[in-house]
Design a protein around this motif. Structure first.
Motif, PDB file in Angstrom:
ATOM      1  N   VAL A  77       0.835  -1.212   0.000  1.00 56.54           N
ATOM      2  CA  VAL A  77       0.000   0.000   0.000  1.00 56.54           C
ATOM      3  C   VAL A  77       0.865   1.254   0.000  1.00 56.54           C
ATOM      4  O   VAL A  77       0.397   2.340  -0.373  1.00 56.54           O
ATOM      5  CB  VAL A  77      -0.963   0.026   1.207  1.00 56.54           C
ATOM      6  N   ALA A 130      -8.781  -2.564   3.976  1.00 54.01           N
ATOM      7  CA  ALA A 130      -7.493  -2.949   3.396  1.00 54.01           C
ATOM      8  C   ALA A 130      -6.533  -3.435   4.470  1.00 54.01           C
ATOM      9  O   ALA A 130      -5.771  -4.386   4.259  1.00 54.01           O
ATOM     10  CB  ALA A 130      -6.883  -1.783   2.625  1.00 54.01           C
ATOM     11  N   LEU A 156      -5.572  -7.006   3.192  1.00 58.77           N
ATOM     12  CA  LEU A 156      -4.397  -6.937   2.311  1.00 58.77           C
ATOM     13  C   LEU A 156      -3.118  -7.208   3.084  1.00 58.77           C
ATOM     14  O   LEU A 156      -2.976  -6.750   4.217  1.00 58.77           O
ATOM     15  CB  LEU A 156      -4.310  -5.553   1.648  1.00 58.77           C
TER      16      LEU A 156
END
Length: 219
Positions: free
Chosen positions: A67, A85, A89
């Protein structure tokens, strides 16, 4: 001439060179194999659509290794996607990021409200992340003809796309043919999100994450 090669320092240098000069490469992710290119190169992006026979209205994703790379692409994740996220993620979760005025990505889509958007992916795979760290963020889609089954191996990808792709990086079989779950922020929805495509992560799991700690993810 196309070739399938194991993932080595040498093949990663070759893949990086192909991407830089506007060619296509196929790479493994944590779900399926994807065909990838330079996300700033309009001609390279067009090659993906041509190779896949994919309609241009269907967007491509940007696959990256972290990210932390979003800032360099001039993208950001609006709430509550930024917190989702953090929960999903790296993994088979594709949040729809928003672009600021300075983003020059060739894959951006302009929504009816005028905002420019971009789906992103960070694969939960050490092999995939090694590739992405070597070649940088890429525009990508599953490495199959449009409407066909997403490939689980480099050989399946080669059988689908053949000489349209210069290099197929072979990272072994992926987990399955199911793609990622695509989610957008939507303030009109009660929980602030819209499930655009349900994939490997069930929609119920995404929505359940929003209620953790009394709904803190939706703040």
């Amino acid at each position: 001439m196309s070739e399938i090669r194991a993932i080595t320092d040498e093949s990663l240098v070759l893949a990086s060179d192909i991407v830089r000069r506007g060619g296509l490469v196929v790479i493994p992710t944590d779900t399926v194999y994807g065909v990838a290119c330079d996300p700033f190169n309009a001609e390279a992006i067009a090659k993906i659509y041509e190779a896949k026979r994919r309609p241009r209205y269907k967007a491509l994703q940007i696959i990256l290794s972290s990210v932390d790379e979003l800032d360099g692409l001039r993208l950001y994740l609006p709430a509550p996607l930024n917190r989702l996220a953090a929960a999903f993620l790296p993994g088979a979760f594709s949040p729809i990021a928003q672009a600021d005025d300075g983003s020059t990505l060739g894959t951006l889509r302009t929504e009816s409200n005028g905002k420019r958007t971009q789906a992103i992916r960070i694969p939960n795979s050490a092999v995939s992340l090694r590739i992405l760290k070597a070649i940088g963020p890429v525009a990508a889609s599953s490495a199959n003809r449009s409407g066909g089954e997403s490939p689980q191996t480099a050989q399946e990808a080669y059988e689908a796309l053949g000489s349209d792709v210069e290099l197929y990086l072979d990272g072994g079989a992926t987990q399955g043919h199911i793609a990622s779950t695509v989610v957008a922020a939507d303030p009109q929805e009660r929980d602030g999100i819209a499930i655009i495509r349900e994939g490997m992560i069930p929609a119920a799991a995404i929505r359940a994450a929003l209620t953790i700690n009394g709904g803190g993810l939706g703040a």
